[in-house]
Design a protein around this motif. Sequence first.
Motif, PDB file in Angstrom:
ATOM      1  N   ALA A 240      -0.732   5.175  -4.501  1.00 37.67           N
ATOM      2  CA  ALA A 240       0.363   5.595  -3.630  1.00 37.67           C
ATOM      3  C   ALA A 240       0.721   7.065  -3.833  1.00 37.67           C
ATOM      4  O   ALA A 240       1.027   7.783  -2.874  1.00 37.67           O
ATOM      5  N   GLU A 243      -1.983   9.238  -2.168  1.00 35.81           N
ATOM      6  CA  GLU A 243      -1.917   9.185  -0.704  1.00 35.81           C
ATOM      7  C   GLU A 243      -0.552   9.590  -0.161  1.00 35.81           C
ATOM      8  O   GLU A 243      -0.353   9.634   1.055  1.00 35.81           O
ATOM      9  N   ASP A 245       2.136   7.921  -0.163  1.00 34.31           N
ATOM     10  CA  ASP A 245       2.533   6.749   0.611  1.00 34.31           C
ATOM     11  C   ASP A 245       3.820   6.178  -0.012  1.00 34.31           C
ATOM     12  O   ASP A 245       3.770   5.427  -0.981  1.00 34.31           O
ATOM     13  N   GLU A 246       4.961   6.547   0.551  1.00 34.92           N
ATOM     14  CA  GLU A 246       6.241   6.178  -0.056  1.00 34.92           C
ATOM     15  C   GLU A 246       6.514   4.672  -0.006  1.00 34.92           C
ATOM     16  O   GLU A 246       7.102   4.116  -0.931  1.00 34.92           O
ATOM     17  N   LYS A 247       6.089   3.997   1.044  1.00 38.11           N
ATOM     18  CA  LYS A 247       6.297   2.545   1.130  1.00 38.11           C
ATOM     19  C   LYS A 247       5.527   1.821   0.037  1.00 38.11           C
ATOM     20  O   LYS A 247       6.055   0.923  -0.622  1.00 38.11           O
ATOM     21  N   SER A 248       4.267   2.204  -0.150  1.00 34.49           N
ATOM     22  CA  SER A 248       3.460   1.593  -1.208  1.00 34.49           C
ATOM     23  C   SER A 248       4.003   1.949  -2.586  1.00 34.49           C
ATOM     24  O   SER A 248       3.970   1.138  -3.512  1.00 34.49           O
TER      25      SER A 248
END
Length: 282
Positions: A240, A243, A245-248
């Motif tokens: 995360a 990437e 990727d804040e949600k992950s």
Amino acid sequence: MKIQIESVSIELMKLLRENEEYAVHSCFESGFNIKVDEFLCFVGNRQNTKLPYGILLKEQYIPSLLELVDGRKISFVWNKEKGQLETKGIEIQLREGKGFSNFLKQRPHSMSKSYFDLLKNNIDLNLKTGLGFSLSQLVRKDDTRIDRLCSSFQSKEKDFIRIALLKWIGYGLGLTPSGDDFLVGILFVNRICPILGQEFLEELEELIKERKYTTDISIHYYMSAFQNCYNDALLDMYQALIEIDEKSLEKSIEKVLQFGHTSGSDMIAGIFLGLHTLKSCK
């Protein structure tokens, strides 16, 4: 009792040897540990987490299995031909389980110094730990032990490093004391991008291999970290961060925080300090 597993650590499978005995070390509500060389293999299901050198079972098997194991001196034997760990009345069949790896393979990326801000923006800075301070207090280095530890990261003086580390190894209560989870979090960050000197890493490994400063279970997680193996929630966190990727990242943080009483928050504290150190590097 025949048990089909969900999945098994690839790293564990490489260690198992024909007709070798592996003793049950400790039992819990969610499973038990068996001693495999210098590691403790967790056989069970702890919130579906894939642990280093572990075997993940379906939850339905655990109560009956623990009735057969808990309180008895039992050793499992690896039957390579049948692909199973076995003892009287129990066969744990590994062959049909999915393999997973806990190895953290460092990948090239250029955003590592922004990881601290990414984590900071997705976590409660007032998060309490078993260390006696919150995340915001941690990076302010309000505690002299923190300042001394950070100063030891790149030190060449083994005696100074040893004194700094012994303030943390085995510090706190529980099966994995808070200080150990904290240091494992720092080791995780070091694997992402080096922040620790060779002398620090050598001294830490020497202290852990003395096996007299902390619990067997903490030693297992240190030894796993020395082999660059971490639970799947930390591996997801690494992915995360790479990437952005804040949600992950939120999901992985939530899963880590579920570990033990304060184990997750203590590990997050180590990661937080490690990433802060990384950001501060010139």
